[in-house]
Write a protein that holds these residues in place. Sequence first.
Motif, PDB file in Angstrom:
ATOM      1  N   PRO A 105      32.114  47.920  34.424  1.00  0.00           N
ATOM      2  CA  PRO A 105      32.723  47.821  35.237  1.00  0.00           C
ATOM      3  C   PRO A 105      34.465  48.399  34.664  1.00  0.00           C
ATOM      4  CG  PRO A 105      31.881  45.906  35.205  1.00  0.00           C
ATOM      5  CD  PRO A 105      30.801  47.820  33.869  1.00  0.00           C
ATOM      6  N   ASN A 106      34.745  48.435  33.987  1.00  0.00           N
ATOM      7  CA  ASN A 106      35.792  48.848  32.469  1.00  0.00           C
ATOM      8  C   ASN A 106      36.614  49.971  32.196  1.00  0.00           C
ATOM      9  OD1 ASN A 106      36.682  45.860  33.105  1.00  0.00           O
ATOM     10  ND2 ASN A 106      35.931  45.378  30.379  1.00  0.00           N
ATOM     11  N   THR A 107      35.139  50.234  32.711  1.00  0.00           N
ATOM     12  CA  THR A 107      35.261  51.892  32.205  1.00  0.00           C
ATOM     13  C   THR A 107      35.283  52.704  33.512  1.00  0.00           C
ATOM     14  OG1 THR A 107      33.711  51.843  30.222  1.00  0.00           O
ATOM     15  CG2 THR A 107      33.122  54.255  31.499  1.00  0.00           C
ATOM     16  N   LEU A 108      35.074  52.482  34.680  1.00  0.00           N
ATOM     17  CA  LEU A 108      35.242  53.050  36.002  1.00  0.00           C
ATOM     18  C   LEU A 108      36.433  52.882  36.062  1.00  0.00           C
ATOM     19  CD1 LEU A 108      31.900  51.557  37.472  1.00  0.00           C
ATOM     20  CD2 LEU A 108      32.088  54.385  37.079  1.00  0.00           C
ATOM     21  N   ILE A 109      36.605  51.782  35.632  1.00  0.00           N
ATOM     22  CA  ILE A 109      38.403  52.163  36.295  1.00  0.00           C
ATOM     23  C   ILE A 109      39.429  53.352  35.376  1.00  0.00           C
ATOM     24  CG2 ILE A 109      40.647  50.376  36.048  1.00  0.00           C
ATOM     25  CD1 ILE A 109      38.374  47.761  36.055  1.00  0.00           C
ATOM     26  N   GLY A 110      39.477  53.022  34.202  1.00  0.00           N
ATOM     27  CA  GLY A 110      39.816  54.247  33.261  1.00  0.00           C
ATOM     28  C   GLY A 110      39.423  55.668  34.081  1.00  0.00           C
ATOM     29  N   LEU A 111      37.765  55.537  34.555  1.00  0.00           N
ATOM     30  CA  LEU A 111      37.643  56.702  34.137  1.00  0.00           C
ATOM     31  C   LEU A 111      38.527  57.472  36.332  1.00  0.00           C
ATOM     32  CD1 LEU A 111      33.391  57.126  33.865  1.00  0.00           C
ATOM     33  CD2 LEU A 111      35.673  58.315  32.642  1.00  0.00           C
ATOM     34  N   ALA A 131      34.490  56.876  22.739  1.00  0.00           N
ATOM     35  CA  ALA A 131      35.051  56.864  23.727  1.00  0.00           C
ATOM     36  C   ALA A 131      36.079  58.252  24.604  1.00  0.00           C
ATOM     37  CB  ALA A 131      36.204  55.920  23.031  1.00  0.00           C
ATOM     38  N   LEU A 132      36.143  58.169  25.192  1.00  0.00           N
ATOM     39  CA  LEU A 132      36.774  59.341  25.976  1.00  0.00           C
ATOM     40  C   LEU A 132      38.168  58.701  26.484  1.00  0.00           C
ATOM     41  CD1 LEU A 132      34.751  59.935  29.305  1.00  0.00           C
ATOM     42  CD2 LEU A 132      34.685  61.193  27.382  1.00  0.00           C
ATOM     43  N   GLU A 133      39.492  60.558  25.483  1.00  0.00           N
ATOM     44  CA  GLU A 133      40.114  60.202  25.528  1.00  0.00           C
ATOM     45  C   GLU A 133      41.541  60.395  26.570  1.00  0.00           C
ATOM     46  OE1 GLU A 133      41.426  58.773  20.775  1.00  0.00           O
ATOM     47  OE2 GLU A 133      41.853  60.701  21.160  1.00  0.00           O
ATOM     48  N   ILE A 134      41.640  60.076  27.300  1.00  0.00           N
ATOM     49  CA  ILE A 134      42.888  61.405  28.429  1.00  0.00           C
ATOM     50  C   ILE A 134      44.094  61.048  28.008  1.00  0.00           C
ATOM     51  CG2 ILE A 134      42.773  61.586  30.539  1.00  0.00           C
ATOM     52  CD1 ILE A 134      40.488  60.437  30.655  1.00  0.00           C
ATOM     53  N   ALA A 135      44.593  62.425  27.361  1.00  0.00           N
ATOM     54  CA  ALA A 135      46.111  62.965  26.917  1.00  0.00           C
ATOM     55  C   ALA A 135      46.099  63.156  28.528  1.00  0.00           C
ATOM     56  CB  ALA A 135      46.174  63.686  26.205  1.00  0.00           C
ATOM     57  N   ALA A 136      47.149  61.879  28.925  1.00  0.00           N
ATOM     58  CA  ALA A 136      48.090  62.496  30.664  1.00  0.00           C
ATOM     59  C   ALA A 136      49.271  63.800  30.090  1.00  0.00           C
ATOM     60  CB  ALA A 136      49.076  61.060  31.042  1.00  0.00           C
ATOM     61  N   HIS A 191      35.007  52.735  27.586  1.00  0.00           N
ATOM     62  CA  HIS A 191      34.879  53.936  27.224  1.00  0.00           C
ATOM     63  C   HIS A 191      36.011  54.643  27.023  1.00  0.00           C
ATOM     64  CE1 HIS A 191      31.591  51.511  26.293  1.00  0.00           C
ATOM     65  NE2 HIS A 191      31.501  51.395  24.670  1.00  0.00           N
ATOM     66  N   VAL A 192      37.423  54.311  27.851  1.00  0.00           N
ATOM     67  CA  VAL A 192      38.144  55.003  28.349  1.00  0.00           C
ATOM     68  C   VAL A 192      39.545  54.895  27.668  1.00  0.00           C
ATOM     69  CG1 VAL A 192      39.535  56.498  30.521  1.00  0.00           C
ATOM     70  CG2 VAL A 192      36.338  55.924  30.398  1.00  0.00           C
ATOM     71  N   ILE A 193      40.282  55.591  27.022  1.00  0.00           N
ATOM     72  CA  ILE A 193      41.122  55.097  26.603  1.00  0.00           C
ATOM     73  C   ILE A 193      42.329  56.485  26.917  1.00  0.00           C
ATOM     74  CG2 ILE A 193      42.618  55.406  24.669  1.00  0.00           C
ATOM     75  CD1 ILE A 193      40.156  55.523  22.798  1.00  0.00           C
ATOM     76  N   LEU A 194      43.319  55.949  28.079  1.00  0.00           N
ATOM     77  CA  LEU A 194      44.412  56.613  28.404  1.00  0.00           C
ATOM     78  C   LEU A 194      45.654  56.581  27.543  1.00  0.00           C
ATOM     79  CD1 LEU A 194      43.988  55.188  31.979  1.00  0.00           C
ATOM     80  CD2 LEU A 194      43.202  57.992  31.298  1.00  0.00           C
ATOM     81  N   GLY A 195      46.600  58.171  27.121  1.00  0.00           N
ATOM     82  CA  GLY A 195      47.152  57.723  26.382  1.00  0.00           C
ATOM     83  C   GLY A 195      48.332  58.495  26.829  1.00  0.00           C
ATOM     84  N   THR A 196      49.303  58.496  26.996  1.00  0.00           N
ATOM     85  CA  THR A 196      50.432  59.239  27.538  1.00  0.00           C
ATOM     86  C   THR A 196      50.522  60.694  27.025  1.00  0.00           C
ATOM     87  OG1 THR A 196      52.073  58.847  25.841  1.00  0.00           O
ATOM     88  CG2 THR A 196      52.305  57.987  27.104  1.00  0.00           C
ATOM     89  N   HIS A 197      50.567  61.101  25.983  1.00  0.00           N
ATOM     90  CA  HIS A 197      49.925  62.436  25.330  1.00  0.00           C
ATOM     91  C   HIS A 197      49.064  62.617  23.979  1.00  0.00           C
ATOM     92  CE1 HIS A 197      53.688  60.362  22.763  1.00  0.00           C
ATOM     93  NE2 HIS A 197      53.359  61.148  21.963  1.00  0.00           N
ATOM     94  N   ALA A 198      48.570  63.038  23.412  1.00  0.00           N
ATOM     95  CA  ALA A 198      47.341  63.681  21.956  1.00  0.00           C
ATOM     96  C   ALA A 198      48.468  63.215  21.010  1.00  0.00           C
ATOM     97  CB  ALA A 198      47.543  65.155  22.086  1.00  0.00           C
ATOM     98  N   GLN A 199      49.103  63.292  20.620  1.00  0.00           N
ATOM     99  CA  GLN A 199      49.820  62.310  19.360  1.00  0.00           C
ATOM    100  C   GLN A 199      50.287  60.853  19.465  1.00  0.00           C
ATOM    101  OE1 GLN A 199      51.456  65.340  21.202  1.00  0.00           O
ATOM    102  NE2 GLN A 199      51.984  66.591  20.114  1.00  0.00           N
ATOM    103  N   ALA A 200      50.305  60.066  19.884  1.00  0.00           N
ATOM    104  CA  ALA A 200      49.949  59.360  20.166  1.00  0.00           C
ATOM    105  C   ALA A 200      48.840  58.423  20.732  1.00  0.00           C
ATOM    106  CB  ALA A 200      50.783  58.654  21.985  1.00  0.00           C
ATOM    107  N   LEU A 201      47.492  59.146  21.368  1.00  0.00           N
ATOM    108  CA  LEU A 201      46.779  59.098  21.395  1.00  0.00           C
ATOM    109  C   LEU A 201      46.078  59.256  19.204  1.00  0.00           C
ATOM    110  CD1 LEU A 201      44.473  61.235  24.452  1.00  0.00           C
ATOM    111  CD2 LEU A 201      45.004  58.256  23.936  1.00  0.00           C
ATOM    112  N   GLU A 202      46.392  59.806  18.876  1.00  0.00           N
ATOM    113  CA  GLU A 202      45.871  59.775  17.987  1.00  0.00           C
ATOM    114  C   GLU A 202      46.552  58.699  16.370  1.00  0.00           C
ATOM    115  OE1 GLU A 202      47.123  62.716  13.511  1.00  0.00           O
ATOM    116  OE2 GLU A 202      47.214  64.006  15.779  1.00  0.00           O
ATOM    117  N   ARG A 203      47.197  58.491  16.946  1.00  0.00           N
ATOM    118  CA  ARG A 203      48.460  57.343  15.859  1.00  0.00           C
ATOM    119  C   ARG A 203      47.791  56.196  16.320  1.00  0.00           C
ATOM    120  NH1 ARG A 203      52.714  54.543  18.426  1.00  0.00           N
ATOM    121  NH2 ARG A 203      53.212  55.966  19.459  1.00  0.00           N
TER     122      ARG A 203
END
Length: 147
Positions: free
Chosen positions: A34-40, A59-64, A82-94
């Motif tokens: 259910p949480n993953t669907l929200i992230g997707l 997990a799926l990482e999504i860089a906005a 299982h979805v991680i939303l990030g502002t950009h790729a560097q933030a996701l990596e950090r």
Amino acid sequence: MPPSIPAMARGLSVPKPLRRQRLLRAARLLWAAPNTLIGLAMGLLLLPLGARIRRVGGALEIAALPRPPRRPWPFAAITFGHVILGTHAQALERLRAHEQVHVCQCERWGPLFLPAYLLAGAWQGLRGRDVYWDNPFEVEARRVGGC
């Protein structure tokens, strides 16, 4: 006598520990779904704007954005199942290790994670503490995953 590799590859005989491991993984995915669907849903809304998706650590990482935003957002990354939303790729990596702890928390709490997270923060606020920094879910993520 153990089954031959080709027999295992055809799925004719899968060792019990491997079968159990697959079942537990499927159960964790389903419990957090259910949480993953929200992230997707949120991630799909970002795709037409140029968001990038990649799979990292289960997990799926999504860089906005392709680079850091000009103005700060309220968060650098946020996890839904299982979805991680990030502002950009560097933030996701950090923040990857920290956000992966939240993925594990979603697997543990399932559909109760978001209400539990919000209630834990509200409880901290009622006690005069910081709703984010003192939230037990964030404390664990900082302790285990850093950041």
